[in-house]
Design a protein around this motif. Sequence first.
Motif, short mmCIF file in Angstrom:
data_model
loop_
_atom_site.label_atom_id
_atom_site.label_comp_id
_atom_site.label_asym_id
_atom_site.label_seq_id
_atom_site.Cartn_x
_atom_site.Cartn_y
_atom_site.Cartn_z
N GLU A 154 46.18 63.70 43.60
CA GLU A 154 45.19 63.43 44.64
C GLU A 154 45.51 62.22 45.51
OE1 GLU A 154 42.78 62.86 41.13
OE2 GLU A 154 41.68 61.33 42.22
N ARG A 210 41.10 66.65 42.36
CA ARG A 210 40.85 65.29 41.83
C ARG A 210 40.48 65.36 40.36
NH1 ARG A 210 37.23 63.75 46.91
NH2 ARG A 210 38.92 63.77 48.41
N LEU A 211 41.31 64.69 39.58
CA LEU A 211 41.19 64.83 38.14
C LEU A 211 39.98 64.14 37.54
CD1 LEU A 211 44.79 64.30 36.84
CD2 LEU A 211 43.36 66.28 36.49
N THR A 212 39.79 62.90 37.88
CA THR A 212 38.74 62.15 37.18
C THR A 212 37.42 62.19 37.90
OG1 THR A 212 39.82 60.24 38.09
CG2 THR A 212 40.07 60.58 35.75
N THR A 213 37.43 61.78 39.19
CA THR A 213 36.13 61.68 39.86
C THR A 213 35.48 63.05 40.01
OG1 THR A 213 37.33 61.68 41.94
CG2 THR A 213 36.57 59.56 41.13
N LEU A 243 36.68 65.60 35.83
CA LEU A 243 36.18 65.01 34.59
C LEU A 243 34.74 64.51 34.72
CD1 LEU A 243 36.78 63.97 31.70
CD2 LEU A 243 37.48 61.82 32.72
N LEU A 244 34.48 63.78 35.81
CA LEU A 244 33.16 63.12 35.89
C LEU A 244 32.20 63.82 36.84
CD1 LEU A 244 34.56 59.47 36.10
CD2 LEU A 244 33.64 60.60 34.09
N GLY A 245 32.71 64.76 37.63
CA GLY A 245 31.84 65.40 38.62
C GLY A 245 31.09 66.60 38.05
N ASP A 293 30.77 69.86 42.54
CA ASP A 293 31.86 69.00 43.03
C ASP A 293 33.20 69.71 42.85
OD1 ASP A 293 30.02 66.98 43.47
OD2 ASP A 293 30.39 66.01 41.52
N ASP A 319 48.00 66.17 34.45
CA ASP A 319 47.51 66.61 33.16
C ASP A 319 45.98 66.45 33.08
OD1 ASP A 319 47.41 67.29 30.50
OD2 ASP A 319 48.35 65.45 29.77
N LEU A 320 45.29 67.50 32.69
CA LEU A 320 43.81 67.42 32.65
C LEU A 320 43.36 66.47 31.53
CD1 LEU A 320 43.04 71.22 32.99
CD2 LEU A 320 42.21 69.45 34.56
N PRO A 321 42.42 65.56 31.83
CA PRO A 321 41.90 64.70 30.77
C PRO A 321 41.31 65.53 29.63
CG PRO A 321 41.19 63.92 32.91
CD PRO A 321 41.84 65.24 33.13
N TYR A 322 41.41 64.99 28.44
CA TYR A 322 40.96 65.67 27.21
C TYR A 322 39.56 66.26 27.36
CZ TYR A 322 39.86 66.10 22.21
OH TYR A 322 39.50 66.57 20.97
#
Lengths: 222, 455
Positions: B253, B276-279, B282-284, B288, B312-315
């Motif tokens: 991203e 976007r991996l995290t925002t 993972l967290l959305g 989103d 890599d996708l977060p756990y």
Amino acid sequence: MSELLAQLAVCIERGKVNKASPYPPDLRGQDGAEELTKQALDSGVAPSDILEQGLIIGMGTIGHKFSRNEVFVPDLLMAAKAMSSAMVQLKPFFESGQARHKGTIVIGTVKGDLHDIGKKLVAMVLEGGGWNVIDLNVDVAPEKFVETLKQHPGAALGMSALLTTTMVNMEETVKRVRQEAPSTKIIIGGAPVTDEFRAKIGADAYSPDPQGALDWLNAQVA
Amino acid sequence: MPDKDLLFAALRRESTPRPPWVPFVGVHGGCLIGVSAPEYLRSSQRIVQGLRRAHELYRPDGLPVIFDLQMEAEVLGCELRWAEEVPPSVASHPLIAGGLGDLPPFDTGAGRFPVAAAVLRELKKDVGHKTALYGLITGPFTLTAHLRGHELFLDMIMHPEQVHETMNYCASIACATARFYREHGADVVAIVDPMTSQISPEHFREFVAPYVNRVFDCVRDLGAFSSLFVCGDATRNLEAMCRTTCDNLQIDENISLPELRSLAQQNNKSFGGNMRLTTVLLLGTENDAKLDAIRCIDQGGDTGFVLAPGCDLPYGTPPANLIAVAQMVHDEYQRDVARTLTASSLDRFDDITLPDYDALDAVTLDVVTLDSAACPPCLYMVQAVRGAIEKVAVDVVFREHKIRHRDGIGHMLRLGVRHIPTICIDGKPTYESVIPDVETLARAIEARHREKRGQ
């Protein structure tokens, strides 16, 4: 004297460690940061002037170039190496109180992350910028950050992560620090970290590069 | 349905009727089956279980077999440190004290490579006919960094000849690993080289390009597609990366997808990314995730583009978010809905108000659709509403809110509708994406009418 310090600043910026170092090729055979710092101290220049008019200027120049993508990690590491050769001579003056730091920052990579290149660069730039850096190194648990912050009241906290899979561990540390050392200013960074992520986890600042972190810290004590 | 041929077409830079989708399920597979990263990454049985589950949930056109950039380093004597929810990290660098001759011989029968072989064998049997399998190899630069540590960066300045020697060695390891994956049935071999995001284009051209090209040529000779993944902000190296000989480039991203698209097309490469991996993932929220998928799909276009997360996708990525992405991939109608909503995401719709339903004698049916004239599920829902209105002996006000128009989107938001199509009875979303039969709906209308009259 200002010429000596200006030369020292150039040596830091260009990564000229000492006379024996072949890098950079155009300064081969000339005195480096190590010799120039010694000369300055021998001629009675105040350690704080060496720091402010030599090291901080040199690291600031390369730090800004790094922010603008004009130089890269290898160049910054060479500059940091040159700075360390000067810093080691100034250390006794910090310990005796003849030179003062701008403040203290506790720094480390988050739990699960062993990649410390970014954190190391930030630590070097901050140190070169006049900050006392307490480097907890890598894979630091939230409780370790909290414990160290309690031992150093008023210190800021810097955390980094290189992996998307570990950056989420920053959130836990931010929560713990907010509970147990609530006045701590927290700055985060690392390849996958973004300002959007910072906002989500409630840290105070995000910087994509070491100089940005230094500028932000300086603004906190200005 | 997953379709690896569609992915292959994209990798050949052909246009595809829908975007092929490759979720990078690494340790996330462990989360899907409730085991830790160390347990997952050390067991072929666990990995097969995790990837089967991912296959079922996310309907991918391609899947990586193992996302762990420490496998080669482990065989070469780097000590690994394991943590619960992340891949292991390299904790020691054998080339700090020793030379290349001191390293143990590289052997794809050692370390966790037998695990990877077993995973490939199993997955080829049940999902391999519809989903392409990716063998991921540690890029030569990242492997050199594992072996030498940060000194590598200083070596590039002080001892460039040593760096070339180690890169050459690591390229040979990468070729051996590529052969291993190909022999066990991998369809795509990807070099993952995140450390290259830290160097200048000049250094990339000098120290990285010749060696990754050797590996890509080797992959081509083996008859597989080759890909280059670089996590991190490698914007400055994008052009140099596009000039390597890989078939495909995947980015995260931090890099602009339109910029990659333009450079990749100029250099005859397929390309992909960069959810976007995290925002977001993972967290959305699911919404989103859908909107970010649409952003990528629209920016990537329909020729030579592969939708994938940035890395890599977060756990702990919520499966619901990835299921939502799969929905965007496989359902054109859902893509249309998401696009319409994206276009209006900044509008607050202050001018759109709802009536005081309780004060009206009639029962109001607000039906939120994409457009009943164009979308079959919406049409069936509207037909059910009309049928029910004919059946009941009470006053009913029927309003269709088509979200193709601003007014429709505003009503969707005001009514709190989350799925299309939805029937709201007096302002309450009652049938969401479920088309009721006429009798059921008629009874619901009558019940509401009695409720309003206090009966």
